[in-house]
Structures are given as structure tokens and as C-alpha cells.
Scaffold this motif. Structure first.
Motif, mmCIF file in Angstrom:
data_model
loop_
_atom_site.group_PDB
_atom_site.id
_atom_site.type_symbol
_atom_site.label_atom_id
_atom_site.label_comp_id
_atom_site.label_asym_id
_atom_site.label_seq_id
_atom_site.Cartn_x
_atom_site.Cartn_y
_atom_site.Cartn_z
ATOM 1 N N ASP A 207 0.945 -1.186 0.099
ATOM 2 C CA ASP A 207 -0.014 -0.088 -0.007
ATOM 3 C C ASP A 207 0.685 1.078 -0.089
ATOM 4 N N PHE A 208 0.318 2.393 -0.626
ATOM 5 C CA PHE A 208 0.811 3.614 -0.321
ATOM 6 C C PHE A 208 0.237 4.317 0.618
ATOM 7 N N ILE A 209 0.617 5.350 1.144
ATOM 8 C CA ILE A 209 0.375 5.940 2.284
ATOM 9 C C ILE A 209 0.563 7.342 2.303
ATOM 10 N N GLY A 210 -0.317 8.385 2.480
ATOM 11 C CA GLY A 210 -0.211 9.703 2.499
ATOM 12 C C GLY A 210 -0.355 10.357 1.518
ATOM 13 N N TYR A 211 -1.005 9.976 0.469
ATOM 14 C CA TYR A 211 -1.012 10.834 -0.830
ATOM 15 C C TYR A 211 -1.961 11.941 -0.982
ATOM 16 N N SER A 212 -3.071 11.859 -0.091
ATOM 17 C CA SER A 212 -4.308 12.777 -0.236
ATOM 18 C C SER A 212 -3.698 14.282 0.220
ATOM 19 N N ALA A 213 -2.912 14.269 1.283
ATOM 20 C CA ALA A 213 -2.138 15.686 1.669
ATOM 21 C C ALA A 213 -1.404 16.131 0.650
ATOM 22 N N LEU A 214 -0.293 15.262 0.051
ATOM 23 C CA LEU A 214 0.439 15.754 -1.151
ATOM 24 C C LEU A 214 -0.319 16.201 -2.218
ATOM 25 N N LEU A 215 -1.282 15.617 -2.580
ATOM 26 C CA LEU A 215 -2.158 15.785 -3.758
ATOM 27 C C LEU A 215 -2.908 17.466 -3.608
ATOM 28 N N GLU A 216 -3.405 17.397 -2.339
ATOM 29 C CA GLU A 216 -4.244 18.469 -1.758
ATOM 30 C C GLU A 216 -3.227 19.573 -1.415
ATOM 31 N N ASN A 217 -1.933 19.641 -1.389
ATOM 32 C CA ASN A 217 -0.922 20.605 -0.653
ATOM 33 C C ASN A 217 -1.244 20.978 0.739
ATOM 34 N N SER A 218 -1.657 20.243 1.480
ATOM 35 C CA SER A 218 -2.591 20.468 2.711
ATOM 36 C C SER A 218 -1.653 19.640 3.739
ATOM 37 N N SER A 219 -1.946 20.103 4.792
ATOM 38 C CA SER A 219 -1.588 19.350 6.190
ATOM 39 C C SER A 219 -2.112 17.995 6.342
ATOM 40 N N TYR A 220 -1.470 17.053 6.935
ATOM 41 C CA TYR A 220 -1.990 15.824 7.096
ATOM 42 C C TYR A 220 -3.256 15.988 8.093
ATOM 43 N N GLU A 221 -4.512 15.278 7.802
ATOM 44 C CA GLU A 221 -5.574 15.442 8.583
ATOM 45 C C GLU A 221 -5.702 14.153 9.682
ATOM 46 N N ASP A 222 -4.425 13.080 9.447
ATOM 47 C CA ASP A 222 -4.818 12.339 10.391
ATOM 48 C C ASP A 222 -3.256 11.900 10.817
ATOM 49 N N SER A 223 -2.831 11.014 11.564
ATOM 50 C CA SER A 223 -1.575 10.629 12.081
ATOM 51 C C SER A 223 -1.345 9.005 11.512
ATOM 52 N N ALA A 224 -0.278 8.489 11.178
ATOM 53 C CA ALA A 224 0.258 7.217 10.746
ATOM 54 C C ALA A 224 1.082 6.715 11.724
ATOM 55 N N ILE A 225 0.974 5.454 12.513
ATOM 56 C CA ILE A 225 1.727 5.054 13.122
ATOM 57 C C ILE A 225 1.669 3.224 12.760
ATOM 58 N N VAL A 226 3.167 2.861 13.201
ATOM 59 C CA VAL A 226 3.351 1.339 12.494
ATOM 60 C C VAL A 226 2.800 0.394 13.495
ATOM 61 N N ILE A 227 2.282 -0.425 13.269
ATOM 62 C CA ILE A 227 1.406 -1.595 14.222
ATOM 63 C C ILE A 227 2.016 -2.985 14.104
ATOM 64 N N GLU A 228 2.955 -3.072 13.190
ATOM 65 C CA GLU A 228 3.554 -4.382 13.137
ATOM 66 C C GLU A 228 5.032 -3.908 12.428
ATOM 67 N N ASP A 229 6.192 -4.372 12.936
ATOM 68 C CA ASP A 229 7.488 -3.937 12.217
ATOM 69 C C ASP A 229 7.221 -3.991 10.976
ATOM 70 N N ALA A 230 7.749 -2.730 10.225
ATOM 71 C CA ALA A 230 7.414 -2.721 8.922
ATOM 72 C C ALA A 230 8.985 -2.341 8.270
ATOM 73 N N GLU A 231 8.828 -2.628 6.922
ATOM 74 C CA GLU A 231 9.665 -1.993 5.934
ATOM 75 C C GLU A 231 9.104 -0.902 4.959
ATOM 76 N N ILE A 232 9.528 0.003 4.803
ATOM 77 C CA ILE A 232 8.974 1.292 4.169
ATOM 78 C C ILE A 232 9.962 2.307 3.425
ATOM 79 N N LEU A 233 9.369 2.265 2.259
ATOM 80 C CA LEU A 233 10.141 3.126 1.135
ATOM 81 C C LEU A 233 9.501 4.533 1.238
ATOM 82 N N ALA A 234 10.242 5.498 1.451
ATOM 83 C CA ALA A 234 9.814 6.951 1.501
ATOM 84 C C ALA A 234 10.519 7.613 -0.079
#
Length: 352
Positions: A207-234
Motif C-alpha cells: 500500500d501507498f500511504i499519505g497521498y491525499s495531503a500531497l495532492l491537496e498540498n495541505s497538512s495531514y488530516e490524521d496521523s500514521a503509526i506502525v502497528i507491526e514491524d515494517a519495511e517502508i520506502l519514502a
């Protein structure tokens, strides 16, 4: 079934050589020696893509493109100009008329094959029906990335390891990255004034995460936190925006999916406001199973009762009482403290 390609060129050697290269690559080919015959063949065969010379007798390449884009049966067919002319005005004119690409003669075989592959993949993306949820959006972004339309997004970003409870981003902060979840689980949530959390979305592998705020050029409307050890590409913000908006057709498709996704979220909020607690819990369990256990729906859910309560918008105690009712009704089972759903469809169709 192999994609079919129509080659229109008055030069016999180039026409036959192009057809041979594409044929060896596994494509089905048709050829025409002038623009008039090319349009007739395009209407008859409905090719997956057209490769067309510009300077030809009977009807030149611009005329072919004009007739193709005017005809509803073939108007969306990817169109690549094959030309010896390199003046800037020719490129601009062709692109303004709706051409998808230019290849200048003489060309390398790999140049032709790459152009054809990219345009066919793009066409498949635009014609594909994507689900109006985070899965559909993530698949769309993956498909766009795989077309190589944006070559610089390839291998230059490192995969980082994130531990459980580590934050990706916080509500009201400005976005700088699009996050691609290679492996693991992430939840997004909002916090109300009295400190209670409400989970807005779940994410897992692919899954991709955080695209809405990027598209709208706005601040994040929520927070994101890892709930299981993860490998992530930024992926940096500018690269993501380039990936989406590099071509207007891709941007339009993305915005269409986003619009459907927003409607789905609105429907979910209405459900939270007006549905019974039983219905809300049943719907939430079905959604969690379809998100995290799509291949084996009888697997125990690795989501805590507290998190399910936050997703439903109720107190943990109320959720536990409802789960107990579902267990007695044989809709679910609870083993070693974990929930096992017996029948997702029954939960989804629960009337009250």
C-alpha cells in the motif's frame, strides 16, 4: 492474447523492418503503405497501438491521427509517430493533436520496443477499473510506477525498517514524502479533543500511504503509526507529484479514483453515525478481514480489540459485549484472545 500493432509507413524497408522487430517481440502486426489504407486497416482490425510515419502520400501522419482521434471506435488507441523530422514545431503539433510519443528515424530496436511497451501499459492502466479504496489507489500507483513513465523513481530510494509504534507522520504536519509499505501494518487515526483515537484507515503490504495531503498540498488530516514491524520506502513529494501529473490522462484517472474513494469514506462516516453498534462492528470485522486476510479469511485477526473499537467509534467494553454476542451466534470464534471470522458475507449482510 498478444497485443496487435498497426505500422503505417510508405517506406517498404522501414515498414517491414519495424513489423519484424515487433513480431519477434511477440506482438501481432499489421502494415499499411499509406495513411488512407492505414486508417481503413485501423477501423477494421482495432489495433492495440498504432506506429505511423508523418510524411506519406495519400494522407500524411497528422491526417491519420486526426481521423483516428475523431472515430469513437479507435479514438483512445495509443499513437506513436515514426519520423525523420526533428524540428520542434513537428513535435509540438503532433502532441497537441493527441500523439502519445515520437520516435525519430533511424532508431534503435530497444528504443522502439521500450516506447511500445510503455504506451501499451499506460493504455491498460487507463482502461482498467480500479476499486475506489486504498487498495485500488495503491494498485493504480504501482501500475503507473511499473510503466517506467517516471524512470527516476526506479531504485534510488532505500527501504527503511520501522519498529512497532513508530510514527510515520502526525496530524496537522506538512507532508514531505509518499510512503510505500513494502512489508508490515500501519494504521492512520485522528485524535479528538479529549484524547480519544478514531482509526481512519488500515494499510499493509503493497500500500501507498499519505497521498491525499500531497495532492491537496495541505497538512495531514490524521496521523500514521506502525502497528507491526515494517519495511517502508519514502518517495519525496516532488517525485510523487511528477509521477502522477507527468501526463494529464494519468492525473485524470487518479483524480477519478480519489473522488470515488472520498465518496466511500463519506458513506462509512454516515454508517458510523446512523447504523446500530452490531452493524458497525460486523462491517468493521468484514473490512479488516478483507484487508489483512484476503487469501485466508479464517486466519485469526492480528488487530487488538482496542484498535477495532477505535475503528468502529465505540468503547472497548461495548465492542467486547458485541463480540460475545457474535460468538454465541456462531458468526465468529475467539481463540487465545484472537478473533476468527467464520463467514465474512454474513457479517457484511447483517441487517441490524
Amino acid at each position: 492474447m498478444a497485443a496487435s500493432i498497426l505500422i503505417i509507413d510508405d517506406n517498404k524497408d522501414i515498414r517491414e523492418n519495424t513489423a519484424e522487430i515487433l513480431g519477434l517481440a511477440g506482438y501481432k502486426t499489421f502494415t499499411a503503405e499509406n495513411g488512407k489504407k492505414g486508417v481503413e486497416l485501423a477501423l477494421k482490425e482495432k489495433p492495440s497501438l498504432i506506429v505511423c510515419d508523418i510524411m506519406m502520400p495519400e494522407l500524411d501522419g497528422y491526417g491519420v491521427l486526426h481521423l483516428v482521434r475523431k472515430n469513437p471506435e479507435i479514438e483512445t488507441t495509443p499513437f506513436i509517430f515514426l519520423t525523420a523530422k526533428t524540428e520542434r514545431n513537428d513535435f509540438r503539433k503532433g502532441m497537441e493533436m493527441g500523439a502519445d510519443d515520437f520516435i525519430t528515424k533511424p532508431f534503435e530496436e530497444i528504443e522502439l520496443l521500450n516506447a511500445v511497451e510503455i504506451r501499451l501499459k499506460k493504455s491498460a492502466i487507463l482502461n482498467r477499473a480500479y476499486e475506489p479504496d486504498f487498495r485500488g489507489l495503491s494498485q493504480f500507483l504501482l501500475d503507473v510506477k511499473d510503466t517506467s513513465l517516471v524512470r527516476h523513481l526506479s531504485e534510488k530510494y532505500d527501504i527503511e525498517n520501522y519498529a512497532r509504534k513508530q510514527a510515520l507522520y502526525q496530524e496537522n504536519k506538512k507532508p514531505r514524502f509518499l510512503f510505500y509499505l513494502v512489508k508490515g501494518k500501519v494504521k492512520c487515526f485522528k485524535t479528538n479533543p479529549d484524547g480519544k483515537e478514531y482509526i481512519t484507515s488500515w494499510y499493509n503490504d503493497g500500500d501507498f500511504i499519505g497521498y491525499s495531503a500531497l495532492l491537496e498540498n495541505s497538512s495531514y488530516e490524521d496521523s500514521a503509526i506502525v502497528i507491526e514491524d515494517a519495511e517502508i520506502l519514502a518517495i519525496p513529494k516532488d517525485d510523487f507529484l511528477h509521477m502522477v501529473y507527468n501526463e494529464i490522462s494519468i492525473a485524470s484517472k487518479f483524480i477519478h479514483i480519489i473522488g470515488k474513494n472520498v465518496k466511500e469514506k463519506e458513506d462509512r462516516l454516515l454508517s458510523l453515525a446512523y447504523s446500530s453498534l452490531r452493524k458497525r462492528v460486523a462491517t468493521a470485522l468484514a473490512e479488516i478481514v478483507e484487508k489483512f486476510n484476503p487469501q485466508n479469511q479464517s486466519m485469526p485477526l492480528e488487530i487488538s480489540r482496542e484498535e477495532i473499537a477505535q475503528y468502529v467509534g465505540t468503547a472497548t467494553e461495548s465492542l467486547i459485549r458485541t463480540l460475545s454476542d457474535f460468538k454465541s451466534e456462531k458468526l465468529i470464534d475467539i481463540k487465545n484472545g484472537k478473533i476468527i471470522v467464520h463467514n465474512v458475507e454474513k457479517l457484511k449482510n447483517l441487517l441490524y
